[in-house]
Enzyme design. Structure first.
Site, PDB file in Angstrom:
ATOM      1  CD  GLU A 161      46.734  60.202  37.701  1.00 17.62           C
ATOM      2  OE1 GLU A 161      46.121  60.926  38.488  1.00 17.62           O
ATOM      3  OE2 GLU A 161      46.660  60.331  36.461  1.00 17.62           O
ATOM      4  CE  LYS A 218      36.372  51.467  38.587  1.00 19.19           C
ATOM      5  NZ  LYS A 218      35.571  52.462  37.978  1.00 19.19           N
ATOM      6  NE  ARG A 273      33.748  50.909  30.148  1.00 22.59           N
ATOM      7  CZ  ARG A 273      34.963  51.004  29.650  1.00 22.59           C
ATOM      8  NH1 ARG A 273      35.208  50.540  28.435  1.00 22.59           N
ATOM      9  NH2 ARG A 273      35.930  51.545  30.358  1.00 22.59           N
ATOM     10  CE1 TYR A 323      28.565  47.243  41.064  1.00 24.08           C
ATOM     11  CE2 TYR A 323      30.735  46.259  40.718  1.00 24.08           C
ATOM     12  CZ  TYR A 323      29.846  47.299  40.522  1.00 24.08           C
ATOM     13  OH  TYR A 323      30.226  48.397  39.787  1.00 24.08           O
ATOM     14  CB  SER A 351      31.334  45.235  36.859  1.00 19.87           C
ATOM     15  OG  SER A 351      32.181  45.769  35.852  1.00 19.87           O
ATOM     16  CE  LYS A 373      37.342  54.566  36.030  1.00 23.04           C
ATOM     17  NZ  LYS A 373      36.081  55.317  35.999  1.00 23.04           N
ATOM     18  CB  CYS A 393      31.139  57.641  30.754  1.00 22.62           C
ATOM     19  SG  CYS A 393      31.102  56.795  32.333  1.00 22.62           S
ATOM     20  CB  CYS A 424      34.919  60.082  31.356  1.00 20.76           C
ATOM     21  SG  CYS A 424      34.728  58.291  31.445  1.00 20.76           S
ATOM     22  CB  CYS A 446      31.980  59.719  35.802  1.00 24.28           C
ATOM     23  SG  CYS A 446      33.099  59.447  34.395  1.00 24.28           S
TER      24      CYS A 446
END
Ligand code: PBG
Length: 324
Positions: free
Chosen positions: A233, A248, A205, A313, A274, A195, A122, A130, A120
């Site tokens: 998609e 996601k 972020r 995570y 996250s 996504k 970003c 992005c 990506c």
């Protein structure tokens, strides 16, 4: 079957019965562990909203990869924060870019763990979007070229798999073609297929220093309200050559995971993002939730919904718990 002949409680009587009839087991084998790599030496900077996660320089990332490998985690997902951001995201595809350096080093020192790279822009653009800007909008087709160059440079550095997450139309086909033309026909693509434009990426972020400087990502990431579109998609990404498809976020999107599992027969990944992690960490820190149970219940629910692979995570914490 009806009460009183059928009494479901009979098989819940003790843990051994429960173990025998348990339908879903999360295993370390299912997990991918995301890591954030930054320039410098001996950097290990805590990410405030993601306790236990750090921005790490290459040397420390290698150590973390060793730990993950010892814990039998099959794969890492690498994100890079470059020293310099610009309009054209040149840090994303630089030969000595931050992800490229990390991949090379991990491959050399810890060959037994897979390295997946997030593809990506970003983290690399000065504006935090992005893709390539055309005035205030993100231009799809010129972005495809940059994403392809980035994916190929990751493969060149030794990445085992690339994971395009920019949500540009046609990105999987473009990357597949670029990989094939450059002799990387055997490098698979894990596509962030469905996504959504989610508030639950907030803590990420901070971790990736990738918040857009103006506007939002709603013109490329999906509307959280849309499930039928998520299937469209995914259909596109499958046709374009995705090897693994992804939904996601995960927890607020279990219905979409469930549908994707039923409608497609490719391996399905879900990204336990996250914000899903941060919510539980924060509640646990306040004594409002039992973190370990909340983690296990979350991962189990994602797997029960149909995910074969979970990006989380908690990968290390889960693996440590299992190895006790
Ligand atoms: C890059 C990217 C993002 C995440 C993964 N890849 C951020 C975004 O789209 O804004 C989010 C992951 C997370 O929240 O854990 N585009």
């Amino acid at each position: 079957m009806q009460f009183p002949e059928y009494r479901p409680r009979r098989l819940r009587k003790n843990e051994n019965f429960r173990r025998l009839v348990r339908e879903t087991q999360v295993s370390v084998d299912d997990l991918i562990y995301p890591l954030f790599v930054v320039p410098g030496k001996n950097v290990k900077k805590p990410i405030q909203a993601m306790p236990g996660n750090f921005q790490m320089s290459v040397d420390n990332i290698v150590r973390e990869a060793e730990l993950a490998c010892k814990l039998k985690i099959p794969a890492l997902l690498l994100f890079g924060i470059p020293s310099h951001k610009d309009e054209l995201a040149t840090g994303a595809f630089a030969k000595d870019g931050i992800v490229q350096q990390a991949v090379k080093k991990i491959k050399k020192e810890v060959p037994d763990i897979l390295i997946v790279t997030d593809v990506c822009l970003c983290e690399y653009t000065s504006h935090g979007h992005c893709g390539m800007l055309e005035k205030e909008t993100v231009d799809n087709d010129s972005t495809l070229e940059v994403l392809t160059e980035t994916a190929v440079s990751h493969a060149r550095a030794g990445a085992d798999m690339v994971a395009p997450s920019a949500m540009m139309d046609g990105q999987v086909a473009a990357i597949r073609e670029g990989l094939d033309e450059n002799n990387f026909a055997d490098v698979p693509v894990m596509a962030y297929a469905a996504k959504h434009a989610s508030c639950f990426y907030g803590p990420f972020r901070e971790a990736a220093e990738s918040a857009p400087k103006f506007g939002d990502r709603k013109s490329y990431q999906m509307d959280p309200a849309n499930g039928d579109e998520a299937m469209r998609e995914i259909t596109l990404d499958v046709a374009e050559g995705a090897d693994i498809i992804m939904v996601k976020p995960a927890l607020p999107y279990l219905d979409i995971i469930c549908r994707a599992k039923q409608e497609f027969d490719l391996p399905l990944a879900a990204y336990n993002v996250s914000g899903e992690f941060a919510m539980i960490k924060a509640a646990a820190a306040n004594g409002w939730l039992d973190e370990e149970r909340a983690m296990l219940e979350s991962l189990t629910a994602i797997k029960r919904a149909g995910a074969d692979i979970i990006i989380t995570y908690w990968a290390k914490q889960f693996a440590e718990l299992q190895s006790k």
